[in-house]
Design a protein around this motif. Structure first.
Motif, PDB file in Angstrom:
ATOM      1  N   UNK A 252       0.847  -1.149   0.067  1.00 14.20           N
ATOM      2  CA  UNK A 252       0.186  -0.024   0.066  1.00 14.20           C
ATOM      3  C   UNK A 252       0.911   1.354  -0.166  1.00 14.20           C
ATOM      4  N   UNK A 253       2.010   1.252   0.833  1.00 16.65           N
ATOM      5  CA  UNK A 253       2.908   2.553   0.939  1.00 16.65           C
ATOM      6  C   UNK A 253       3.455   2.428  -0.484  1.00 16.65           C
ATOM      7  N   UNK A 254       3.870   1.520  -1.211  1.00 25.80           N
ATOM      8  CA  UNK A 254       4.344   1.633  -2.420  1.00 25.80           C
ATOM      9  C   UNK A 254       3.516   2.143  -3.514  1.00 25.80           C
ATOM     10  N   UNK A 255       2.278   1.873  -3.451  1.00 33.58           N
ATOM     11  CA  UNK A 255       1.232   2.419  -4.165  1.00 33.58           C
ATOM     12  C   UNK A 255       0.719   3.731  -3.967  1.00 33.58           C
ATOM     13  N   UNK A 256       1.202   4.336  -2.869  1.00 36.85           N
ATOM     14  CA  UNK A 256       0.869   5.510  -2.575  1.00 36.85           C
ATOM     15  C   UNK A 256      -0.300   5.838  -1.759  1.00 36.85           C
ATOM     16  N   UNK A 257      -0.521   5.232  -0.985  1.00 38.37           N
ATOM     17  CA  UNK A 257      -1.434   5.096   0.143  1.00 38.37           C
ATOM     18  C   UNK A 257      -0.959   6.376   1.095  1.00 38.37           C
ATOM     19  N   UNK A 258      -1.844   6.958   1.709  1.00 38.01           N
ATOM     20  CA  UNK A 258      -1.633   8.171   2.697  1.00 38.01           C
ATOM     21  C   UNK A 258      -0.682   7.717   3.732  1.00 38.01           C
ATOM     22  N   UNK A 259       0.286   8.281   4.055  1.00 34.74           N
ATOM     23  CA  UNK A 259       1.318   8.236   4.882  1.00 34.74           C
ATOM     24  C   UNK A 259       1.953   9.538   5.113  1.00 34.74           C
ATOM     25  N   UNK A 260       3.028   9.553   6.304  1.00 32.63           N
ATOM     26  CA  UNK A 260       3.529  10.689   6.640  1.00 32.63           C
ATOM     27  C   UNK A 260       5.218  10.201   6.380  1.00 32.63           C
ATOM     28  N   UNK A 261       5.838  10.846   5.462  1.00 28.74           N
ATOM     29  CA  UNK A 261       7.292  10.584   5.436  1.00 28.74           C
ATOM     30  C   UNK A 261       8.140  11.727   6.219  1.00 28.74           C
ATOM     31  N   UNK A 262       9.210  11.181   6.903  1.00 25.89           N
ATOM     32  CA  UNK A 262       9.932  12.219   7.748  1.00 25.89           C
ATOM     33  C   UNK A 262      11.562  11.987   6.841  1.00 25.89           C
ATOM     34  N   UNK A 263      11.922  13.183   6.283  1.00 32.76           N
ATOM     35  CA  UNK A 263      13.024  12.941   5.474  1.00 32.76           C
ATOM     36  C   UNK A 263      14.406  13.160   6.482  1.00 32.76           C
ATOM     37  N   UNK A 264      15.657  12.430   6.249  1.00 34.64           N
ATOM     38  CA  UNK A 264      16.589  12.350   6.976  1.00 34.64           C
ATOM     39  C   UNK A 264      17.479  13.500   6.645  1.00 34.64           C
ATOM     40  N   UNK A 265      18.510  13.907   7.406  1.00 33.77           N
ATOM     41  CA  UNK A 265      19.223  15.218   7.120  1.00 33.77           C
ATOM     42  C   UNK A 265      20.578  14.933   6.637  1.00 33.77           C
ATOM     43  N   UNK A 266      20.637  13.563   6.495  1.00 35.31           N
ATOM     44  CA  UNK A 266      21.961  13.152   5.754  1.00 35.31           C
ATOM     45  C   UNK A 266      21.866  11.725   5.377  1.00 35.31           C
TER      46      UNK A 266
END
Length: 376
Positions: A252-266
């Motif tokens: 589901x995540x792969x298919x674009x299901x609703x989620x919240x991504x937290x991006x790494x700083x490095x």
């Protein structure tokens, strides 16, 4: 920094956290077999794609209390520990069976807070996990609730999963949750709460959005998930919070299901090296020759043959200063030997370590992954 959400298949080393409320049917007191089977299918697909996959799984206490027919409600610490002792067997068997259907060997690792915060135990745990991944096993990791006291326990598997992810230099941590991501207000109480799909950086305003746990079995909640995000992203690991209340949640995540991504700083390596350089108190000094100094600057590890002097009383995994023949500091790193053993293999070939120490230790005195040069 990019503000575009990543794609699950972009990542090569993935830690997946599964909570008790997703894994265990509280009313029936047993594992949700159909859901877990679908998750195992997702894991198998990632595994077949040559990715390293680890699972941080809750559920031992919930399963144990079901087997023991304990009453519902809060348990005393000693009751939880005893329930976990029973439940860990059931949990390990469950994961072994569902992954075994895909010819994947599951392995179990039980950790306490000290295992990830004390450097030597941290390195031992990391080495074990690395070897299991090399053997293409899927490690299933859980807090060792049978021995952890209230003073030395995580208390939630969100932060444990973040620590594991940073320990093994994972590039993605997946938190499968009761909720499909972070909202600007608790959605259960506010129908107008806005979903936050992407968090480039965790600041005060993001922390203020965290709510409380919503499940009987859950000891976490959005607050611990945001704390996990801070641990992970600071060390270079991306994180995503997604709903586990669907079959095939990773697909589901792969298919674009609703989620919240937290991006790494490095990335995991550079962030880890920054931590080595600035956050650990050196316990000793290794003085090296000019040839070894040149090799380090060329990206090589430090071998015993290049070390000419050992000072200090350090243990394996401690931080040490590395100095050149002129005494100038070249860098800092995590040493692979106790001070006494290090002194015995100074100027010796790595092939002689077994003969000298009686054990087959690491070929490197300081591995390049555990080394940061001055100014790096």
């Amino acid at each position: 920094m990019s503000t575009k959400a990543p794609v699950l298949t972009d990542f090569r080393r993935i830690v997946i956290k599964v909570g008790s409320s997703l894994l265990v049917d509280s009313a029936a007191g047993r594992v949700k077999e159909a859901w877990l089977t679908s998750l195992a299918d997702d894991i198998a697909r990632l595994h077949k794609g040559k990715r390293d996959v680890m699972v941080v799984s809750s559920g031992s206490i919930a399963l144990g209390r079901s087997v023991l027919k304990l009453p519902r409600g809060a348990l005393k610490l000693e009751d939880s520990q005893a329930a976990a002792a029973v439940g860990q067997i059931a949990l390990a068997r469950t994961w072994s069976e569902v992954l075994g259907r895909h010819d994947i060997t599951a392995s179990q690792i039980l950790v306490t807070l000290d295992d990830t915060e004390e450097r030597r135990r941290y390195l031992n745990a990391r080495s074990t996990i690395d070897k299991l991944l090399e053997w293409r096993s899927v490690p299933v990791i859980n807090e060792n609730d049978t021995v952890a006291t209230s003073e030395i326990r995580y208390g939630d598997n969100d932060r444990l999963a973040a620590r594991v992810a940073t320990m093994v230099s994972a590039d993605l941590l997946v938190l499968l949750s009761d909720i499909d991501g972070l909202y600007d207000a608790p959605p259960a109480n506010n129908p107008n709460a806005k979903h936050i799909p992407l968090v480039p950086r965790i600041g005060a305003e993001i922390e203020a959005m965290a709510g409380d746990a919503a499940s009987d079995h859950s000891r976490g909640g959005m607050r611990t998930k945001v704390e996990a995000g801070k641990i992970a992203t600071t060390a270079g690991t991306h994180m995503v919070i997604a709903s586990g209340h669907v079959d095939h949640p990773l697909k589901a995540i792969e298919s674009g299901a609703r989620a919240t991504w937290f991006l790494a700083s490095g990335n995991p390596v550079t962030s880890r090296k920054r931590w080595i350089a600035g956050s650990l108190e050196p316990k000793g000094t290794l003085t090296i020759d000019a040839g070894a100094a040149a090799a380090l600057r060329g990206g090589k590890s430090l071998l015993p043959a290049g070390v000419i002097r050992v000072d200090g009383n350090f243990g394996r995994g401690d931080a040490v200063v590395i100095r050149g023949p002129d005494g100038a500091e070249i860098g800092r790193g995590l040493v692979a030997y106790d001070a006494g053993d290090a002194a015995r293999i100074v100027r010796k070939s790595s092939s002689d370590i077994l003969l000298i120490l009686g054990i087959e230790g690491r070929a490197e005195m300081v591995h390049r992954d555990d080394l940061v040069l001055g100014g790096a």
